[in-house]
Scaffold this motif. Structure first.
Motif, PDB file in Angstrom:
ATOM      1  N   ILE A 114    -109.789  -5.781 -12.482  1.00  0.00           N
ATOM      2  CA  ILE A 114    -109.031  -6.463 -13.545  1.00  0.00           C
ATOM      3  C   ILE A 114    -108.580  -7.841 -13.086  1.00  0.00           C
ATOM      4  O   ILE A 114    -108.749  -8.843 -13.785  1.00  0.00           O
ATOM      5  N   ASN A 117    -111.634 -10.354 -12.391  1.00  0.00           N
ATOM      6  CA  ASN A 117    -112.318 -10.851 -13.591  1.00  0.00           C
ATOM      7  C   ASN A 117    -111.357 -11.410 -14.628  1.00  0.00           C
ATOM      8  O   ASN A 117    -111.775 -11.697 -15.754  1.00  0.00           O
ATOM      9  N   LEU A 119    -108.893 -10.123 -16.515  1.00  0.00           N
ATOM     10  CA  LEU A 119    -108.961  -9.340 -17.746  1.00  0.00           C
ATOM     11  C   LEU A 119    -107.599  -9.056 -18.377  1.00  0.00           C
ATOM     12  O   LEU A 119    -107.532  -8.318 -19.352  1.00  0.00           O
ATOM     13  N   GLN A 120    -106.533  -9.625 -17.847  1.00  0.00           N
ATOM     14  CA  GLN A 120    -105.230  -9.452 -18.476  1.00  0.00           C
ATOM     15  C   GLN A 120    -105.097 -10.440 -19.628  1.00  0.00           C
ATOM     16  O   GLN A 120    -105.553 -11.576 -19.544  1.00  0.00           O
ATOM     17  N   ILE A 128    -104.488  -5.070 -20.919  1.00  0.00           N
ATOM     18  CA  ILE A 128    -105.766  -5.316 -20.257  1.00  0.00           C
ATOM     19  C   ILE A 128    -106.840  -5.411 -21.337  1.00  0.00           C
ATOM     20  O   ILE A 128    -106.967  -4.520 -22.178  1.00  0.00           O
ATOM     21  N   CYS A 130    -110.517  -5.026 -22.016  1.00  0.00           N
ATOM     22  CA  CYS A 130    -111.594  -4.316 -21.312  1.00  0.00           C
ATOM     23  C   CYS A 130    -112.934  -5.023 -21.454  1.00  0.00           C
ATOM     24  O   CYS A 130    -113.303  -5.440 -22.549  1.00  0.00           O
ATOM     25  N   ASP A 131    -113.652  -5.118 -20.335  1.00  0.00           N
ATOM     26  CA  ASP A 131    -115.042  -5.561 -20.384  1.00  0.00           C
ATOM     27  C   ASP A 131    -115.922  -4.314 -20.514  1.00  0.00           C
ATOM     28  O   ASP A 131    -115.412  -3.206 -20.687  1.00  0.00           O
ATOM     29  N   ARG A 143    -108.708  -2.686 -25.757  1.00  0.00           N
ATOM     30  CA  ARG A 143    -107.465  -3.128 -25.105  1.00  0.00           C
ATOM     31  C   ARG A 143    -106.691  -1.899 -24.646  1.00  0.00           C
ATOM     32  O   ARG A 143    -106.588  -0.908 -25.359  1.00  0.00           O
TER      33      ARG A 143
END
Length: 159
Positions: A114, A117, A119-120, A128, A130-131, A143
């Motif tokens: 997280i 990358n 991702l927050q 978060i 999400c990928d 999310r």
């Protein structure tokens, strides 16, 4: 009391002025165990040592073992969230193929992903985004709140 007092003249409960370097493990004496306890005695930060003596042969032997690192302090096996458990194929793919993993280690790996990358959510760091990799673990959700992560990992750990 002067600073030149020898160890033989020190009595139990006596307070001595000393430098900080005397903070060490208990010392075994012939008559018993002598340990030093540090405490502050003035606002200027001067330290004093309280000498505590216990006159027992068993205590002296035990103090020597503790000072050498033997006896008490055996390492316990991992339990609870620290114990490695078999993981699901989705989580196994995410962490790199490990068969078993502790929950704590899985959380560390997920948080490293997280943070690495970014991702927050920039507006709310508790969310978060999400990928594709995280969506496989979190059941396809886009999310996730950071407090939900450990709960969403439950299905991936076999009991």
């Amino acid at each position: 009391m002067s600073a030149t007092t020898t160890a033989g003249a020190i009595r139990s409960g006596e307070v001595l002025a000393c430098p900080v370097t005397l903070r060490r493990a208990p010392v075994a004496a012939a008559a018993g165990v002598v340990s030093f306890r540090m405490r502050r005695v003035s606002a200027a930060g001067r330290l004093a040592v309280r000498v505590v003596a216990a006159a027992s042969a068993e205590g002296a032997a035990e103090a020597v073992e503790v000072a050498k690192g033997k006896g008490k302090g055996k390492k316990r096996s991992a339990s609870g969230i620290m114990k490695p458990k078999p993981i699901s194929p989705e989580l196994r793919e995410f962490v790199g193929g490990a068969e078993e993993l502790p929950r704590t280690e899985a959380l560390k790996i997920i948080w490293a992903h997280i943070k690495g990358n970014n991702l927050q959510d920039p507006n709310n760091k508790k969310i978060i985004v999400c990928d594709e990799k995280l969506k496989k673990i979190f059941g396809g959700r886009d999310r996730v709140g950071f407090l939900e992560i450990s709960g969403l990992l439950n299905p991936h750990f076999q009991k």
